[in-house]
Structure formats: C-alpha cells, structure tokens
Motif scaffolding. Sequence first.
Motif, PDB file in Angstrom:
ATOM      1  N   GLU A 214      -8.149   6.486  -3.209  1.00  0.00           N
ATOM      2  CA  GLU A 214      -7.285   5.218  -3.032  1.00  0.00           C
ATOM      3  C   GLU A 214      -6.473   5.786  -1.648  1.00  0.00           C
ATOM      4  OE1 GLU A 214      -4.993   2.814  -5.464  1.00  0.00           O
ATOM      5  OE2 GLU A 214      -5.788   3.817  -7.080  1.00  0.00           O
ATOM      6  N   HIS A 215      -6.224   6.917  -1.419  1.00  0.00           N
ATOM      7  CA  HIS A 215      -5.300   7.482  -0.426  1.00  0.00           C
ATOM      8  C   HIS A 215      -6.420   7.515   0.835  1.00  0.00           C
ATOM      9  CE1 HIS A 215      -3.342  10.944   1.701  1.00  0.00           C
ATOM     10  NE2 HIS A 215      -2.532   9.968   2.123  1.00  0.00           N
TER      11      HIS A 215
ATOM     12  N   ARG B  56       2.169   1.751  -3.495  1.00  0.00           N
ATOM     13  CA  ARG B  56       1.201   2.376  -4.177  1.00  0.00           C
ATOM     14  C   ARG B  56       0.985   3.826  -4.077  1.00  0.00           C
ATOM     15  NH1 ARG B  56      -1.106   3.146  -8.854  1.00  0.00           N
ATOM     16  NH2 ARG B  56      -3.635   3.533  -8.593  1.00  0.00           N
TER      17      ARG B  56
ATOM     18  N   ALA C  77      -8.821   5.634   1.361  1.00  0.00           N
ATOM     19  CA  ALA C  77      -9.064   4.150   1.875  1.00  0.00           C
ATOM     20  C   ALA C  77      -7.803   3.570   2.702  1.00  0.00           C
ATOM     21  CB  ALA C  77      -9.202   3.261   0.695  1.00  0.00           C
ATOM     22  N   ALA C  78      -6.633   4.099   2.019  1.00  0.00           N
ATOM     23  CA  ALA C  78      -5.271   3.513   2.758  1.00  0.00           C
ATOM     24  C   ALA C  78      -5.352   4.129   4.275  1.00  0.00           C
ATOM     25  CB  ALA C  78      -4.214   4.097   2.020  1.00  0.00           C
TER      26      ALA C  78
ATOM     27  N   LEU D 235       0.980   6.849  -6.555  1.00  0.00           N
ATOM     28  CA  LEU D 235      -0.324   7.988  -6.652  1.00  0.00           C
ATOM     29  C   LEU D 235       0.281   9.332  -6.602  1.00  0.00           C
ATOM     30  CD1 LEU D 235      -3.139   6.078  -5.128  1.00  0.00           C
ATOM     31  CD2 LEU D 235      -2.900   6.405  -7.669  1.00  0.00           C
TER      32      LEU D 235
ATOM     33  N   ASN E 228      -7.912  12.120  -2.585  1.00  0.00           N
ATOM     34  CA  ASN E 228      -7.783  11.014  -3.503  1.00  0.00           C
ATOM     35  C   ASN E 228      -8.267   9.844  -2.882  1.00  0.00           C
ATOM     36  OD1 ASN E 228      -6.109   8.411  -4.216  1.00  0.00           O
ATOM     37  ND2 ASN E 228      -5.683   9.625  -6.069  1.00  0.00           N
TER      38      ASN E 228
ATOM     39  N   THR F 195       1.017  -1.121  -0.056  1.00  0.00           N
ATOM     40  CA  THR F 195      -0.107  -0.081  -0.056  1.00  0.00           C
ATOM     41  C   THR F 195       1.039   1.334   0.031  1.00  0.00           C
ATOM     42  OG1 THR F 195      -1.980  -1.208   1.116  1.00  0.00           O
ATOM     43  CG2 THR F 195      -1.855   1.200   1.263  1.00  0.00           C
TER      44      THR F 195
END
Length: 121
Positions: free
Chosen positions: A85-86, A41, A88-89, A45, A83, A38
């Motif tokens: 995905e950010h 990733r 969610a991380a 990103l 963002n 993660t």
Amino acid sequence: MVDHPEAPQAPVEAFEPPYYLAVFTTIRTQEQSGYRETNARMEELVRDIPGYLGMDHAQTPGGLGITVGYFRDADALAQWRSNAEHRAAQQRGRADWYQHYTLHVAKVERSHGFTRAETTG
C-alpha cells in the motif's frame, strides 16, 4: 496547509541509538484529491511495523513539508519501504501530489532531548 491538526505539540522523544530515520521533504502540487485520506492510511499502516518509533511533521507557510519517520533498525525501515500500500501511495504521489520531493535515510548515532519544566507563577 496543515494536514495533521491532531499532531502532537512536542517532537518525537530521543531514543537510545542506534536507530534510523527517513526524512521526506516535499513541495506539493495543487492537485490534492485523495491526499488526506491516503496520508491518514499511511500513518495507520506504519504504526503496525515492528520497530516503528514515531513520526514528526512540519509544514512551512510557503509549502515546504517535512516528515521524519523514526525506526529502530534497518529491517523495520525496509519493511515500511516494501509495504504494498505504501508503494502504491508513492506512485500516486509522483503522479498527482508532489511537485518535488527528496528522501534522506540516516543512521542515528547520537540523540538527546530537552523538556522545560513547567513553572508555577
């Protein structure tokens, strides 16, 4: 516990102010399943954000981690913050990876750097 073996051996250069930085300081839990992937990733990103300037990482032997992200303007930082995905991380980090963290955001008004010239002996 170094997560950035390929990290540069020099800090991010000094930029012409103003610019913004986000200082993320952490103590991680023992549960680190999926963290490295993660983290890689997220680094991938953030490089795509227009106005992203770079990132520095440091980890103490005692487990204190510090990541500083540099952004040209508040809009770039806001784009990173929002963002999907950010985000969610971030949720996964709170659920699994971080015992404690702090985030400090600041506007840089002064910046300079130094690099020692190599000497031949």
